[in-house]
Write a protein that holds these residues in place. Structure first.
Motif, PDB file in Angstrom:
ATOM      1  N   GLU A 175     -17.436  58.771  30.467  1.00  0.00           N
ATOM      2  CA  GLU A 175     -18.339  58.361  29.649  1.00  0.00           C
ATOM      3  C   GLU A 175     -19.121  57.199  30.143  1.00  0.00           C
ATOM      4  O   GLU A 175     -18.963  56.549  31.136  1.00  0.00           O
ATOM      5  CB  GLU A 175     -17.720  57.729  28.393  1.00  0.00           C
ATOM      6  CG  GLU A 175     -17.114  58.853  27.543  1.00  0.00           C
ATOM      7  CD  GLU A 175     -18.428  59.674  26.958  1.00  0.00           C
ATOM      8  OE1 GLU A 175     -19.361  59.056  26.572  1.00  0.00           O
ATOM      9  OE2 GLU A 175     -18.179  60.896  26.725  1.00  0.00           O
ATOM     10  N   VAL A 177     -21.240  53.693  28.330  1.00  0.00           N
ATOM     11  CA  VAL A 177     -21.369  52.823  27.505  1.00  0.00           C
ATOM     12  C   VAL A 177     -22.087  51.721  27.793  1.00  0.00           C
ATOM     13  O   VAL A 177     -21.987  51.130  28.915  1.00  0.00           O
ATOM     14  CB  VAL A 177     -19.842  52.573  26.663  1.00  0.00           C
ATOM     15  CG1 VAL A 177     -20.124  51.865  25.408  1.00  0.00           C
ATOM     16  CG2 VAL A 177     -18.997  53.875  26.543  1.00  0.00           C
ATOM     17  N   ILE A 189     -20.689  45.802  21.730  1.00  0.00           N
ATOM     18  CA  ILE A 189     -20.721  47.015  22.340  1.00  0.00           C
ATOM     19  C   ILE A 189     -21.315  48.256  21.525  1.00  0.00           C
ATOM     20  O   ILE A 189     -21.098  48.311  20.322  1.00  0.00           O
ATOM     21  CB  ILE A 189     -19.204  47.431  22.784  1.00  0.00           C
ATOM     22  CG1 ILE A 189     -18.852  46.422  23.699  1.00  0.00           C
ATOM     23  CG2 ILE A 189     -19.239  48.951  23.460  1.00  0.00           C
ATOM     24  CD1 ILE A 189     -17.278  46.765  23.851  1.00  0.00           C
ATOM     25  N   ARG A 191     -21.749  51.675  19.825  1.00  0.00           N
ATOM     26  CA  ARG A 191     -21.106  53.067  19.384  1.00  0.00           C
ATOM     27  C   ARG A 191     -20.014  53.511  20.233  1.00  0.00           C
ATOM     28  O   ARG A 191     -19.988  54.656  20.471  1.00  0.00           O
ATOM     29  CB  ARG A 191     -22.364  53.937  19.071  1.00  0.00           C
ATOM     30  CG  ARG A 191     -23.386  53.417  18.218  1.00  0.00           C
ATOM     31  CD  ARG A 191     -24.446  54.597  17.926  1.00  0.00           C
ATOM     32  NE  ARG A 191     -23.714  55.732  17.066  1.00  0.00           N
ATOM     33  CZ  ARG A 191     -24.257  56.650  16.425  1.00  0.00           C
ATOM     34  NH1 ARG A 191     -25.518  57.032  16.666  1.00  0.00           N
ATOM     35  NH2 ARG A 191     -23.739  57.327  15.583  1.00  0.00           N
ATOM     36  N   PRO A 192     -19.097  52.532  20.647  1.00  0.00           N
ATOM     37  CA  PRO A 192     -18.083  53.118  21.454  1.00  0.00           C
ATOM     38  C   PRO A 192     -17.166  54.002  20.711  1.00  0.00           C
ATOM     39  O   PRO A 192     -16.376  54.875  21.579  1.00  0.00           O
ATOM     40  CB  PRO A 192     -17.294  51.826  22.025  1.00  0.00           C
ATOM     41  CG  PRO A 192     -17.633  50.931  20.658  1.00  0.00           C
ATOM     42  CD  PRO A 192     -18.794  51.233  20.343  1.00  0.00           C
ATOM     43  N   ASP A 193     -17.033  54.243  19.445  1.00  0.00           N
ATOM     44  CA  ASP A 193     -16.165  55.216  18.981  1.00  0.00           C
ATOM     45  C   ASP A 193     -16.855  56.527  19.238  1.00  0.00           C
ATOM     46  O   ASP A 193     -15.983  57.666  19.201  1.00  0.00           O
ATOM     47  CB  ASP A 193     -16.263  54.878  17.389  1.00  0.00           C
ATOM     48  CG  ASP A 193     -17.440  54.882  16.724  1.00  0.00           C
ATOM     49  OD1 ASP A 193     -18.438  54.316  17.377  1.00  0.00           O
ATOM     50  OD2 ASP A 193     -17.614  55.284  15.391  1.00  0.00           O
ATOM     51  N   ASN A 195     -18.334  57.542  21.855  1.00  0.00           N
ATOM     52  CA  ASN A 195     -17.905  57.833  23.247  1.00  0.00           C
ATOM     53  C   ASN A 195     -16.248  58.304  23.191  1.00  0.00           C
ATOM     54  O   ASN A 195     -16.032  59.153  24.136  1.00  0.00           O
ATOM     55  CB  ASN A 195     -18.162  56.693  24.131  1.00  0.00           C
ATOM     56  CG  ASN A 195     -19.770  56.343  24.148  1.00  0.00           C
ATOM     57  OD1 ASN A 195     -20.081  55.546  23.581  1.00  0.00           O
ATOM     58  ND2 ASN A 195     -20.276  57.195  25.152  1.00  0.00           N
ATOM     59  N   ALA A 196     -15.591  57.645  22.584  1.00  0.00           N
ATOM     60  CA  ALA A 196     -14.163  57.814  22.439  1.00  0.00           C
ATOM     61  C   ALA A 196     -13.889  59.381  22.235  1.00  0.00           C
ATOM     62  O   ALA A 196     -13.269  60.088  22.747  1.00  0.00           O
ATOM     63  CB  ALA A 196     -13.563  57.030  21.746  1.00  0.00           C
ATOM     64  N   MET A 217     -10.765  52.370  23.039  1.00  0.00           N
ATOM     65  CA  MET A 217     -11.501  51.154  22.389  1.00  0.00           C
ATOM     66  C   MET A 217     -10.951  49.883  23.172  1.00  0.00           C
ATOM     67  O   MET A 217     -11.439  49.072  23.596  1.00  0.00           O
ATOM     68  CB  MET A 217     -11.458  51.056  20.663  1.00  0.00           C
ATOM     69  CG  MET A 217     -12.146  52.301  20.294  1.00  0.00           C
ATOM     70  SD  MET A 217     -13.792  52.021  20.225  1.00  0.00           S
ATOM     71  CE  MET A 217     -14.088  50.566  18.989  1.00  0.00           C
ATOM     72  N   ILE A 220     -11.708  49.717  26.605  1.00  0.00           N
ATOM     73  CA  ILE A 220     -13.138  49.241  27.113  1.00  0.00           C
ATOM     74  C   ILE A 220     -13.227  47.632  26.633  1.00  0.00           C
ATOM     75  O   ILE A 220     -14.098  46.870  27.352  1.00  0.00           O
ATOM     76  CB  ILE A 220     -14.010  49.827  26.831  1.00  0.00           C
ATOM     77  CG1 ILE A 220     -14.228  50.049  25.191  1.00  0.00           C
ATOM     78  CG2 ILE A 220     -14.228  51.358  27.178  1.00  0.00           C
ATOM     79  CD1 ILE A 220     -15.421  50.690  24.521  1.00  0.00           C
ATOM     80  N   THR A 401     -27.889  57.152  27.317  1.00  0.00           N
ATOM     81  CA  THR A 401     -27.321  55.655  27.527  1.00  0.00           C
ATOM     82  C   THR A 401     -28.066  55.097  28.418  1.00  0.00           C
ATOM     83  O   THR A 401     -28.288  53.660  28.360  1.00  0.00           O
ATOM     84  CB  THR A 401     -25.770  55.803  27.759  1.00  0.00           C
ATOM     85  OG1 THR A 401     -24.865  56.329  26.435  1.00  0.00           O
ATOM     86  CG2 THR A 401     -25.113  54.335  27.870  1.00  0.00           C
ATOM     87  N   TYR A 469     -19.840  47.199  17.769  1.00  0.00           N
ATOM     88  CA  TYR A 469     -18.578  46.561  17.863  1.00  0.00           C
ATOM     89  C   TYR A 469     -18.789  45.339  18.422  1.00  0.00           C
ATOM     90  O   TYR A 469     -19.192  45.072  19.811  1.00  0.00           O
ATOM     91  CB  TYR A 469     -17.733  47.445  18.871  1.00  0.00           C
ATOM     92  CG  TYR A 469     -16.194  46.871  18.996  1.00  0.00           C
ATOM     93  CD1 TYR A 469     -15.249  47.469  17.977  1.00  0.00           C
ATOM     94  CD2 TYR A 469     -15.967  45.956  19.926  1.00  0.00           C
ATOM     95  CE1 TYR A 469     -13.879  46.912  18.094  1.00  0.00           C
ATOM     96  CE2 TYR A 469     -14.789  45.425  19.928  1.00  0.00           C
ATOM     97  CZ  TYR A 469     -13.643  45.947  19.032  1.00  0.00           C
ATOM     98  OH  TYR A 469     -12.306  45.336  19.042  1.00  0.00           O
TER      99      TYR A 469
END
Length: 473
Positions: A175, A177, A189, A191-193, A195-196, A217, A220, A401, A469
């Motif tokens: 991914e 991020v 950070i 929108r890491p969710d 990417n998860a 989460m 990272i 990204t 985040y």
């Protein structure tokens, strides 16, 4: 005043191959503990009270068991680590030695100073070797068996068998991020969710064990916290790029899943993806190569998708173009621009390939841009559109990204270059770039964001809660 201000990492010199096998609490499998060379030393890198980086060489036997055990993460070449609890112990230990014997000041040597980074001049590349997180799957097929604070290590090479699946059958997904520093100094950070969720989907497609959202989460966040000093200052145009990666690390000979898997998180501060920055690029439309097709992995972020683009991209760049605009296998519909999603504008409205085709990546930044476009009253059309429609567009752009938004000034097709918007950045492209980047930086007084708020009261506050985040102090 104490000489030792902060220990930054610890390296054990010696081998643990001859020790007794036992199961450590929280470890993914049995490991060997104890060292063949009982006189093995330990190098502590620390910052002294004058801000200088120094190294002190101590004795392995001075380390308590709970610290020594943390070094035994299978898969790392060197016995070197930066566990926060271990560093705290080491700082106290060295201070005690200094106060009692003065040994630190007598035996320490100067360590190389970290390379100074020119934040506003950073290329999009590996600019530092920063602490990374490494974890492995346990026997029961679960992630997270090793506590996160014991899984962050200094950057180093991984130990993998030449028979590892990733080398032969390509079990690898990743991914991208980004973390940003805002004007008040806080770190966020983006929108890491999302990417998860996408990484879990990619892993499942490759017959690997999806990493849970919670572990992703936590991982990272741990990697960013260990590298807070590498998050570029506000206003430099740079960001901290985060690369979570999952690979099949187990040995195989026949075509089958690896059985053992490794997950790691790398980081590097980066600048713009293209050296030219936010300036229009030219895309070549290729009819002789394709990046994906129905039933393949075009909608997943897997390593093989990118490997097959390397040769044609080299050929395209040799002709003076920036990237390739990939078409579907019928050579009719535009899909992606290089490693970014692609869209164009006609009569003030956006057109792009729909996600239901199954051959393009469901981009996180793509979704962000289209959300902002609709909030600005710009209609977004997703569907199956012919390449000829893009050739007559008013403007076009790529989104991802790495680039956020990248203006496209020309499309090279069938021996001719179609110039869009006289080769300049279009108004819709400019507005989206300004809006998304301002939102990431937290600049809520930006004119584009003010317009969004005026049209959609409360939307930005909701997106701040859903998309951003913030790292706790």
């Amino acid at each position: 005043m104490s000489l030792v201000q902060q220990v930054t990492h610890i390296k054990v010199r010696g081998s643990n191959e001859g020790g007794q096998r036992r199961k450590l609490e929280g470890a993914p499998r049995e490991v060997r503990t104890g060292f063949r060379d009982r006189t093995a030393g330990v190098d502590y890198t620390y910052i002294d009270n004058q801000g200088r980086h120094r190294v002190f060489s101590g004795r392995r036997t001075d380390m308590p068991a709970f610290v020594a055990d943390h070094v035994l993460n299978p898969g790392l070449v060197d016995q070197e680590y930066v566990g926060l609890s271990d560093l705290a112990w080491a700082t106290q230990h060295l201070n005690a030695l200094e106060q009692e014997h003065g040994v630190v000041s007598r035996h320490s040597k100067k360590a190389p100073e970290p390379k100074a980074l020119r934040w506003s001049k950073l290329p999009f590349d590996v600019n530092v070797h920063a602490p990374m997180l490494v974890a492995q799957i346990d026997r029961n097929g679960n992630w997270g068996s090793v506590p996160i604070d014991q899984a962050v290590f200094p950057f180093q090479h991984l130990t993998l068998s030449p028979f590892a699946n990733v080398f032969h059958y390509g079990q690898a997904c990743f991914e991208g991020v980004k973390a940003y520093r805002r004007a008040d100094g806080s770190i966020v950070i983006f929108r890491p969710d999302r990417n998860a969720a996408r990484m879990a989907s990619s892993a499942k497609r490759l017959a690997m064990t999806p990493v849970t959202k919670e572990f992703f989460m936590d991982a990272i966040v741990a990697a960013v916290k260990a590298n807070q000093h590498l998050v570029p200052p506000y206003g430099t145009g740079a960001a901290l790029y985060i690369r979570p990666t999952q690979i099949g690390s187990g040995e195989v000979l026949g075509v089958k899943p690896a059985g053992k898997e490794m997950f790691f998180v790398l980081v590097s501060p980066v600048g713009p993806y293209f050296k030219t920055g936010f300036k229009p690029i030219t895309l070549e439309i290729r009819l002789d190569y394709h990046r994906s097709g129905a039933g393949l992995t075009g909608c997943d972020k897997v390593a093989g998708n990118y490997a097959v683009t390397l040769l044609p991209t080299m050929e395209t760049k040799a002709k003076g173009h920036s990237e390739i605009l990939w078409l579907d296998v019928t050579n009719a519909m535009p899909e992606e621009a290089g490693s970014a999603n692609f869209a164009w504008v006609k009569n003030g409205e956006i057109y792009t390939r729909g996600l239901n085709c199954g051959t393009i990546l469901p981009g996180v930044t793509r979704d962000s841009n289209f959300t902002f476009a609709e909030a600005l009253g710009i209609k977004v059309h997703e569907g199956d559109f012919h390449i000829l429609e893009a050739l007559t567009a008013d403007e076009a752009f790529g989104t991802g990204t790495a680039v956020v938004v990248c203006p496209v000034g020309g499309l090279a097709y069938d021996g001719r270059t179609f110039v869009l918007n006289r080769g300049k950045v279009g108004p819709v492209t400019s507005k989206l770039y300004e809006g998304v980047t301002a939102f990431q930086r937290g600049d809520r007084n930006n004119p584009v964001l003010l317009e969004i708020e005026r049209r959609n009261s409360g939307l930005l506050d909701r997106l701040e809660k859903e998309w951003i985040y913030s790292l706790a102090a």
